[in-house]
Design a protein around this motif. Structure first.
Motif, mmCIF file in Angstrom:
data_model
loop_
_atom_site.group_PDB
_atom_site.id
_atom_site.type_symbol
_atom_site.label_atom_id
_atom_site.label_comp_id
_atom_site.label_asym_id
_atom_site.label_seq_id
_atom_site.Cartn_x
_atom_site.Cartn_y
_atom_site.Cartn_z
ATOM 1 N N ASN A 196 40.154 35.188 43.045
ATOM 2 C CA ASN A 196 41.240 34.237 42.820
ATOM 3 C C ASN A 196 42.503 35.036 42.521
ATOM 4 O O ASN A 196 42.645 35.627 41.454
ATOM 5 N N SER A 197 43.386 35.057 43.476
ATOM 6 C CA SER A 197 44.560 35.925 43.371
ATOM 7 C C SER A 197 45.809 35.107 43.082
ATOM 8 O O SER A 197 46.083 34.093 43.738
ATOM 9 N N THR A 198 46.565 35.559 42.076
ATOM 10 C CA THR A 198 47.876 34.984 41.807
ATOM 11 C C THR A 198 48.980 35.763 42.499
ATOM 12 O O THR A 198 50.061 35.245 42.730
ATOM 13 N N ASP A 199 48.699 37.025 42.810
ATOM 14 C CA ASP A 199 49.632 37.880 43.551
ATOM 15 C C ASP A 199 48.810 38.668 44.560
ATOM 16 O O ASP A 199 48.273 39.727 44.257
ATOM 17 N N ARG A 200 48.705 38.120 45.761
ATOM 18 C CA ARG A 200 47.805 38.682 46.757
ATOM 19 C C ARG A 200 48.177 40.116 47.122
ATOM 20 O O ARG A 200 47.306 40.983 47.229
ATOM 21 N N ASP A 203 47.122 42.519 44.531
ATOM 22 C CA ASP A 203 45.675 42.747 44.571
ATOM 23 C C ASP A 203 45.296 43.675 45.721
ATOM 24 O O ASP A 203 44.400 44.522 45.582
ATOM 25 N N ARG A 215 39.868 33.980 50.398
ATOM 26 C CA ARG A 215 39.804 34.541 49.040
ATOM 27 C C ARG A 215 38.605 35.466 48.881
ATOM 28 O O ARG A 215 38.343 35.948 47.783
#
Length: 602
Positions: A196-200, A203, A215
């Motif tokens: 679960n990425s908030t800033d892909r 990451d 995801r």
């Protein structure tokens, strides 16, 4: 690295269309299954908060919750690879309630203790919305086999219970969105991990390798090889890397600690051995830390921000670049020694400054662009992008390899000329073979290994699209529920040889430079064999032959003077001839020693 696997969507749409409808078995009843029953939901996490009634789920003798969950988990895992419009909470709830249907226990006759288990369906509007989100070839107006009711009724389903003495029974459909959930995550199919990425992008920079726009991320180490193959590679690195670490350390101790004479040849050997020792040091660190060095987390690849990965990558780059430069420099230095025969200007300080400066620049340059990290097919952290790797390693390697081979060929030519001038007898061919054998072995071993690694790297780089296609096929196999899925990517045998050659060079360094005449002399004259407990005397036959011959010639000259004093002019002439012959012999012996020393240092 981002994998383009658009054809997965096509296959998963077909999968969705085929398994989302439960196949009811044939039964003796015409309109319902007499073996059906209601039971509480088994608690599988994917649908725990997404069911209409988790206290009552419809099952039968042949349709168990285990079977339903097996099919559903494959479907839900594959949903992570669907387009974002399809992989949404409404679709997840639609699938959960399509598999784990709400069960309604209907009492037909109280006196006869007769009851039947019926199922409740979602309304047709939910199916229409699902098809809008996931455009597939499916109708929302199908009938459920044997029950003669709608798969997705517009408002209700009416069951005919006349065969068991009951009346028609009507069940109202329900709206999927009436189910209030907390939006729990749907996991990715193993071995992939959900991220679960908030800033892909952050990451990705941190080492998470996302599969397409999903995801899901790749496990570390990658599926390029099976677990057993990764074990073979790591065990090879543990064993061979440790041996090479010890052998290069032996050379450093021999020429750096025991040695009493630091000429430019010994300095070159010390620095080259130290460079290979640094390369093998990364294997020793890998042995001590395990895969956590390259994979700080099961779903994340090491990057420059990880201290262990960055430090081993920097050490490896500096060691391998400086090692190949020292090898080619030794070839150049030996060539100028043989070319001039006599002592030449000492360049060791220049060698040290230039080589270490270039190696340092090529090591620090990738730091500015965060290029150190662990990739999908290696055994340690190094430079990530091919353009950078070609610029700071493979390019310099090709230059040094060409220069080193060129100078070694010139060395062999000089050796041939010297031996040809010294020997005129029957043993000349054997002497030429003797003096050329060792340099030829070095050329053969190092050239074959460097050339293989050079060619292998650019071959795999050129065919990377094909290897990524093999990884795509593996991903498709996994998400569609396949068994015995294998990634047909880089040939394992060729990759094993590539990594094997890197570690074999450390052993060859000791064979060529630690087991020769000079190394033996250093040990015999060191404090190890000359101390207060015992002393070992070492003499070289070749180094003393010239002095013995000179003493005999001087003694014969004196005796000839005493006997023939009356023929002084003739004697003087003879003595001059003898002296000329003696000088020629000394020069020949000196050239022989130079050749001998050259082959020992190669």
């Amino acid at each position: 690295m981002k994998y383009q696997i658009d054809n997965i969507v096509v296959l998963l749409v077909a999968l969705f269309a085929t398994i989302c409808i439960i196949d009811f078995p044939t039964s003796n009843a015409q309109y319902f299954d007499p073996t059906a029953r209601c039971e509480p939901y088994a608690g599988y996490p994917e649908c725990r908060d997404r069911l209409k009634n988790p206290n009552s789920v419809w099952v039968s003798e042949t349709i168990t919750q285990e079977l339903l969950y097996t099919n559903l988990s494959t479907m839900l895992g594959s949903m992570q690879f669907m387009p974002p419009s399809c992989a949404n909470e409404h679709t997840f709830k639609l699938l959960c309630n399509q598999y784990f249907q709400e069960c309604v226990d209907v009492v037909v006759s109280v006196n006869a203790n007769i009851s039947v288990a019926l199922f409740n369906k979602q309304c047709r509007d939910d199916c229409i919305r699902g098809l809008a989100d996931c455009p597939i070839d499916k109708s929302c107006a199908d009938l459920v086999p044997y029950y003669n009711v709608w798969e997705f009724p517009e408002k209700e389903n009416t069951f005919n219970l006349s065969l068991v003495g009951g009346n028609d029974f009507t069940i109202q459909c329900f709206a999927t969105d009436s189910i209030i959930t907390n939006g729990g995550d749907i996991p990715c199919p193993p071995p992939f991990y959900l991220r679960n990425s908030t800033d892909r992008q952050a990451d990705i920079d941190a080492g998470y390798m996302f599969i397409q726009d999903t995801r899901c991320v790749l496990p570390c180490p990658s599926p390029f090889f099976s677990q057993s193959q990764w074990d073979q590679l790591s065990n090879m690195a543990y064993v061979l890397g440790t041996i090479s670490f010890i052998t290069t350390l032996f050379n450093i101790f021999t020429y750096g600690v025991l040695n009493r004479k630091y000429d430019r040849h010994s300095i070159c050997i010390i620095f080259m051995s130290f460079s290979f020792w640094l390369v093998m040091l990364t294997d020793v660190v890998f042995l001590g830390t395990g895969w956590e060095l390259n994979c700080p987390e099961p779903d994340r690849y090491g990057r420059q921000s990880d201290a262990g990965c960055a430090s081993t990558g920097i050490i490896f780059q500096f060691g391998v670049v400086s090692a190949i430069m020292w090898w080619s420099t030794m070839s150049f230095d030996l060539w100028i020694v043989l070319k001039k025969v006599k002592n030449t200007k000492s360049y060791e300080k220049l060698y040290i400054i230039v080589i270490n400066s270039i190696a340092l620049i090529l090591t620090l340059a990738p730091l500015s662009k965060q290029q150190y990290g662990y990739s999908i097919a290696g055994l340690g952290c190094w430079i990530l992008e091919d353009n950078w790797l070609n610029g700071v390693f493979w390019g310099p390697l090709s230059v040094c390899l060409f220069a080193g081979i060129s100078f070694i060929v010139l060395i062999l030519y000089e050796v041939f000329k010297i031996v040809n001038r010294v020997d005129t007898g029957k043993k000349k061919s054997m002497r030429i073979l003797k003096y050329n054998l060792k340099p030829f072995l070095i050329i053969l071993c190092l050239f074959v290994e460097f050339a293989y690694m050079f060619g292998y790297h650019f071959y795999t780089q050129e065919n990377m699209d094909k290897y990524e296609k093999g990884l795509e096929d593996y991903i498709i196999c996994v998400v569609t529920g396949g068994t015995d899925c294998t990634a047909n990517t880089i040939p394992f045998g060729a990759h094993f040889v590539f990594l094997f050659f890197i570690r074999l060079i450390g052993i060859e360094v000791m064979v060529f430079y630690g087991l020769n005449r000079r190394a033996k002399k250093i040990w015999m004259q060191s404090f190890v064999f000359n101390n207060r407990f015992f002393t070992f005397s070492f003499q070289s036959t070749k180094s003393t032959s010239g002095s013995s011959k000179e003493q005999n010639q001087k003694q014969n000259s004196v005796e000839m003077k005493k006997v023939s004093s009356r023929t002084e002019e003739s004697d003087v002439s003879d003595n001059q001839n003898n002296n000329n012959n003696q000088n020629q012999n000394n020069n020949n012996n000196q050239m022989t020693l130079n050749v001998d020393g050259a082959t020992d240092n190669l």
